[in-house]
Design a protein around this motif. Structure first.
Motif, short mmCIF file in Angstrom:
data_model
loop_
_atom_site.label_atom_id
_atom_site.label_comp_id
_atom_site.label_asym_id
_atom_site.label_seq_id
_atom_site.Cartn_x
_atom_site.Cartn_y
_atom_site.Cartn_z
N ASP A 5 17.79 11.41 -19.98
CA ASP A 5 19.25 11.47 -20.12
C ASP A 5 19.73 10.03 -20.25
N ASP A 8 23.53 8.63 -19.59
CA ASP A 8 23.87 8.62 -18.17
C ASP A 8 23.08 7.55 -17.42
N ARG A 11 24.72 4.21 -18.09
CA ARG A 11 26.03 4.12 -17.40
C ARG A 11 25.85 3.85 -15.92
N TRP A 12 25.03 4.65 -15.26
CA TRP A 12 24.83 4.46 -13.82
C TRP A 12 24.01 3.21 -13.54
#
Length: 401
Positions: A5, A8, A11-12
């Motif tokens: 993923d 995501d 981003r994290w």
């Protein structure tokens, strides 16, 4: 990131970078850079390499040995997943040296399994088999290390026509389904699809690829999608709708076999190069494919290509492998059979070299190749396995012609 993923994960991961920098937490920063870099590369963003390199450099300066080993593993395995094998080898070899110097076993095993896969794709099947067997023989190797080593062994055996291919891939599948992750399921699914296609079982090809292809499409992984779609195309699926397919697979499915072969050659994948050439109707290309398959010891593909040539009226094409190699189920060469007989007599490398007028180093290479092809660890085991397979009736250097 492990689930692929990628958006995501980036981003994290960038949130983690900010927190780690604010807190001056070097270990967290190393891990965050590694995660962001890996996810970016997998998403097709080459800037990710810079993040991974920073993870590596920071880890080395802070003497975070485990995190450095992970960074090497990520750099190598991601390059391999993206078919950048020469680059993968650079990181994998450096990682293996680092793990050996710092006593980091678990990550070292994983890097070794990926090195086996990289060598497999580059046609170095004996080296790949030896590296993979080195992992599978270790009871302490992690599940993911063993899984990737089994994929390498299964694919080598499939392409050689060895009967034990499916047992290795059955074990790999049993472990992969427990992870529920694309990075484990896709390599196993593709390997099993190839095994089914070479066996002529097109329905099994479709079954092996259906669910994992949906997962690969969902994660927009062009290389996993590419191979899985390719096998479905070979099995007769004419209703494939995949939004992204890696270039060489797309070229093959478009009938552009020459361009596909050139792309595979650029990627240092000889078997795939030959497979593209074998999809042509051009006699010169088919003969080149046959030569590559025979050089690799890829007897199922060689037999299919030879049959294709004969169907086009080409004469003088042998029906199967050369007699000297076909005479044994382990695909030992004539010279390897000679060395095997000398092993039976208890001779060491220097003695074998003198007997066959070779260098000691060359004799050692032959012994290593025999052990790898027979899937054994010692000379004694090699002789025992050769006896079981009735190989010692061939290639005796002391037997008159």
């Amino acid at each position: 990131m492990l689930n692929r993923d990628n958006a995501d994960a980036v981003r994290w991961g960038m949130e983690a970078v900010k927190i780690a920098e604010d807190c001056q937490d070097t270990e967290a920063l190393v891990l965050a850079f590694g995660t962001v870099g890996t996810a970016m590369l997998l998403a097709g963003n080459e800037d990710g390499r810079g993040y991974l390199e920073r993870s590596l450099d920071l880890g080395e300066k802070a003497q975070l040995d485990q995190q450095v080993a992970v960074a090497y593993g990520n750099l190598g395995s991601v390059a391999g997943e993206l078919y950048q094998f020469p680059r993968a080898d650079q990181y994998l070899q450096a990682g293996l040296r680092y793990c050996a110097e710092h006593g980091i076993e678990s990550q070292g095993h994983y890097i070794q399994a990926w090195q086996a896969l990289s060598w497999f794709y580059q046609g170095q099947w004996n080296r790949a088999s030896e590296a993979a067997l080195g992992v599978t023989r270790l009871s302490r190797a992690s599940a993911i290390s063993r899984m990737m080593a089994l994929v390498s062994l299964g694919r080598i055996r499939t392409r050689r026509g060895d009967p034990e291919a499916l047992s290795a891939l059955d074990e790999a599948l049993a472990m992969a389904v427990q992870t529920v992750t694309l990075q484990r399921l896709a390599p196993v699914g593709a390997a099993r699809a190839e095994t089914a296609w070479l066996a002529g079982d097109h329905n099994r090809v479709l079954n092996e690829t259906r669910e994992v292809l949906e997962l690969a499409v969902r994660h927009r992984h062009v290389w996993f999608v590419g191979e899985l779609v390719y096998w479905r195309w070979k099995a007769g699926d004419t209703e494939i709708h995949a939004p992204m397919v890696a270039t060489p697979f797309a070229l093959q499915m478009a009938g552009q076999w020459r361009e596909a072969a050139e792309e595979w050659q650029r990627l240092k994948c000889p078997y795939e190069t030959a497979r593209a050439l074998a999809e042509s109707e051009d006699e010169t290309a088919l003969r080149e494919a046959l030569n590559i398959f025979e050089r690799l010891g890829a007897w199922p593909a060689a037999s299919m290509t030879a049959r294709h040539l004969r169907e086009h009226g080409v004469r003088g094409i042998p029906r199967g492998p050369r007699a000297a190699t076909r005479a044994n189920p382990a695909h030992l060469t004539t010279r390897e059979l000679e060395v095997l007989h000398l092993l039976q007599q208890g001779l060491q490398n220097a003695e074998i070299a003198r007997k066959l007028h070779l260098s000691t180093k060359t004799a050692g290479h032959h012994v290593s190749s025999i052990l790898s092809k027979l899937g054994v660890r010692s000379r004694t085991e090699a002789v025992r396995e050769a006896t079981r397979l009735a190989l010692l009736q061939h290639g005796d250097p002391d037997r008159p012609n």
